[in-house]
Design an enzyme around this catalytic site. Structure first.
Site, PDB file in Angstrom:
ATOM      1  N   PHE A  50       0.840  -1.198   0.000  1.00 36.43           N
ATOM      2  CA  PHE A  50       0.000   0.000   0.000  1.00 36.43           C
ATOM      3  C   PHE A  50       0.881   1.256   0.000  1.00 36.43           C
ATOM      4  O   PHE A  50       1.804   1.381   0.793  1.00 36.43           O
ATOM      5  CB  PHE A  50      -0.898  -0.006   1.249  1.00 36.43           C
ATOM      6  N   GLN A  51       0.614   2.157  -0.914  1.00 36.21           N
ATOM      7  CA  GLN A  51       1.349   3.420  -1.081  1.00 36.21           C
ATOM      8  C   GLN A  51       2.845   3.202  -1.286  1.00 36.21           C
ATOM      9  O   GLN A  51       3.668   3.990  -0.838  1.00 36.21           O
ATOM     10  CB  GLN A  51       1.083   4.369   0.093  1.00 36.21           C
TER      11      GLN A  51
END
Ligand SMILES: Cc1cc2nc3c(=O)[nH]c(=O)nc-3n(C[C@H](O)[C@H](O)[C@H](O)COP(=O)(O)OP(=O)(O)OC[C@H]3O[C@@H](n4cnc5c(N)ncnc54)[C@H](O)[C@@H]3O)c2cc1C
Ligand SMILES: Cc1ncc(C[n+]2csc(CCOP(=O)(O)OP(=O)(O)O)c2C)c(N)n1
Length: 597
Positions: free
Chosen positions: A122-123
């Site tokens: 994530f990210q």
């Protein structure tokens, strides 16, 4: 005994604490940032101290430009803090902007934990990969034991030699981990990167002898003089005073020599003055100090300054002979080189050729009499040049800093706002980033809370980073956004008119916000002026308000910015205001047989 017991400065702390400690040790008082999951440990460390003040922007691009404005107006490093993924990608534009304009920036970015790197976490994004071409250097720190040394190196690289942006990408587990912090004094960073600042004595001597032998010399100065610091400007003034040689500057160097100085020719280049460009074209010795022969300066390369012998002083060897071949390259810091040149000039008891210089100046005076920046202000409609001129006249005696966006207004600001000192002018030159000026003004105001900070803006550019008005309100930063509102992307429209048969393809903003209401919505003050007679009163009101202001200055919609050297043309093929008839422009295009864009 190990270092821990011999040196009390060497301490155990977390990676996040090291980031904050390194900032303190490098004299950082403010940083501009935006939080997110991958930097929360650093935000937590910031929360628990009071020495470094964090300015919360509204978009990471704003953080970068604010840090640039801060850096350019103080001569110090600008610092930004962003999270991983979108935080880092939003930082790319200001990083490239700082790289092109030689602005020292340290960008700290959070990264996903080391165990997740490469897993599409994530990210996650490849921050060092993405920012490699738009930084002077970057690092991904995989161990907390490396972190302190990397941080010190980052500050050293950003600020030494040719300044520029650096990125330190720190995975979240490295921020949490505990390791050994070494202070900057114990770091070896300065030994590893030592740019050459002092020039070769023989070359200095050859340079001053060449200058003394000149009949038509000109100083061509640039952003490097500003980078070098105020002492370089002082030495430049002294050298010009000693020799009486005419001087011009690039957009990036404005203020190094005062606009009121008797040898000042104005800015050169695409929108430079007639006298500056013709002096460059006809000179026999060109003394380039901290400028990089950008294409906005040289125009058509094979016609650039055909009769000159060229001295080029630059701290970055890769700038030399990059675009234009020079006769006498000097690698070094422009301040050091100027000091050595002045000393050599005096030691060798050199003098300029006074008779030849007088003749040269006579010729320049005749070019100057052409009055290439002339414009007509009559009637109610405000000419943009008049608005900048009045703004200058009403703020020149104050402690004023000017930033700009990108477009016609930027060029009018360069032409009509006279800068007397360095570090007062912040603009995006190399990348030409619309949206630079408003956040840059915020950064300048944070550094100089009592100064008058004005962003001379265009109605299109200002919408790109308008959200930072909210940050300005939050931090009581009374920036003034002075919009020359022509309802067009004026610079694009001008090129379309002159070079694309006046087909105004998508350069008109049919829907513009009500800037007064917008200012009020942000919690600032909005002012609008539509008539020339009301301009001064409103400017005074803007100056007097100690709050952020958006000033909607409605100007003539179709005014063009002259002089203009169409790209690909030579210095002596410039269009002047009263020559730029449709026919003259059409001929200029036909002569090449194609559009010159
Ligand atoms: C719409 C628009 C129009 C423009 N029109 C013009 C125009 O008409 N005229 C104009 O001038 N520009 C114009 N520009 C700006 C232009 O694109 C370049 O940014 C600018 O000309 C570069 O300035 P510079 O050569 O001073 O270099 P900078 O980008 O400031 O680079 C500085 C140079 O000095 C060197 N240096 C840095 N520090 C030191 C030091 N301490 N000692 C020695 N050397 C050092 C660097 O290595 C580099 O080579 C325009 C920009 C835009 C967006
Ligand atoms: C981010 C970005 N996108 C596009 C451009 C290309 N561009 C240069 S000037 C300009 C128009 C600027 O319009 P405005 O801000 O209204 O200023 P004006 O020229 O009217 O003074 C555009 C679109 C740019 N420089 N930067």
């Amino acid at each position: 005994m190990d270092d821990m017991t011999t040196n009390p400065e060497i301490r155990r702390m977390t990676g996040a604490e090291m980031v904050v400690q390194a900032m303190k040790d490098h004299g950082v008082e403010h940083l501009f940032g935006y939080p997110g999951g991958a930097v929360l440990p650093i935000y937590d460390a910031l929360f628990q101290q009071e020495d470094v003040q964090h300015i919360l922007v509204r978009h990471e691009q704003g953080a970068g430009h604010a840090a640039e404005g801060y850096a350019r107006s103080t001569g110090k490093v600008g610092v930004m803090l962003v999270t991983s993924g979108p935080g880092a990608t939003n930082a790319v534009t200001p990083l490239q902007d700082a790289l092109m304009d030689s602005i020292p920036l340290v960008c700290i970015s959070g990264q996903v934990p080391t165990s997740l790197i490469g897993s599409d976490a994530f990210q996650e994004c490849d921050t060092v990969g993405i920012t490699r071409p738009c930084t002077k250097h970057n690092w991904l720190v995989r161990s907390v034991e490396e972190l302190a040394e990397v941080l010190h190196e980052a500050f050293h690289v950003a600020t030494s030699g040719r300044p520029g942006p650096v990125v330190v990408d720190i995975p979240k587990d490295v921020q949490f981990a505990t390791g050994t912090y070494i202070p900057p004094q114990a770091s070896r960073a300065a030994e590893r990167y030592r740019p050459k600042v002092d020039a070769d004595r023989q070359r200095i001597r050859a340079a001053v002898e060449l200058i003394a032998s000149a009949r038509r010399p000109v100083f061509y100065t640039g952003g490097g003089v500003i980078n070098s610091g105020p002492e370089a400007s002082r030495l430049l003034r002294a050298f010009v005073a000693r020799t009486g040689i005419p001087i011009t500057s690039t957009l990036m160097g404005l203020g190094a020599y005062p606009a009121s100085g008797e040898n000042w020719l104005g800015m050169l280049g695409m929108h430079g003055t007639y006298e500056a460009n013709l002096a460059m074209h006809e000179c026999d010795v060109m003394i380039c100090l901290g400028a990089r022969f950008d294409d906005r300066i040289t125009g058509r390369l094979d016609a650039f300054s055909p009769h000159s012998r060229r001295i080029h002083v630059d701290i970055d060897p890769s700038s030399i002979n990059k675009n234009v071949r020079v006769d006498l390259p000097i690698v070094g810091d422009v301040g050091h080189v100027l000091a050595a040149m002045l000393e050599a000039w005096d030691d060798l008891k050199l003098e300029v050729n006074a008779a030849a210089l007088a003749e040269w100046k006579g010729k320049i005076a005749r070019w100057k009499a052409r009055n290439c920046l002339a414009f007509k202000q009559d009637g109610d409609i405000i000419m943009p040049q008049h608005a900048v001129k009045r703004l200058y006249e009403m703020t020149r005696d104050r402690d004023t800093y000017i930033t700009t966006e990108v477009g016609q207004h930027q060029m009018w600001a360069a032409q009509f706002y006279g800068f007397e000192e360095p570090n007062r002018w912040m603009t995006s030159g190399g990348l030409g980033t619309m949206g630079y000026g408003l956040p840059a003004a915020l950064g300048v105001q944070i550094a100089h809370p009592d100064a008058l900070v004005i962003d001379i803006a265009g109605d299109a550019s200002v919408q790109m980073t308008m959200q930072e008005m909210s940050a300005a309100v939050q931090y009581d930063a009374p920036i003034k956004i002075f919009i020359l509102n022509n309802q067009y992307m004026g610079m694009v429209r001008q090129w379309q008119q002159l070079l694309h048969g006046n087909r105004l393809s998508h350069s008109y903003s049919e829907a513009l916000p009500d800037f007064v209401k917008l200012a009020e919505a942000f919690g600032g003050v909005g002012l609008r002026v539509e008539k020339a007679g009301d301009l001064d009163g409103a400017i005074q009101e803007m100056i007097d308000v100690r709050r952020p202001v958006i000033f909607d200055c409605c100007v003539a919609n179709l005014a063009n910015c002259f002089p203009m050297i169409p790209s690909g043309r030579a210095h002596n093929e410039m269009l002047l205001p009263d020559e730029a008839t449709d026919e003259a422009v059409a001929n200029a295009i036909d002569a090449k047989g194609k559009a010159l864009v």
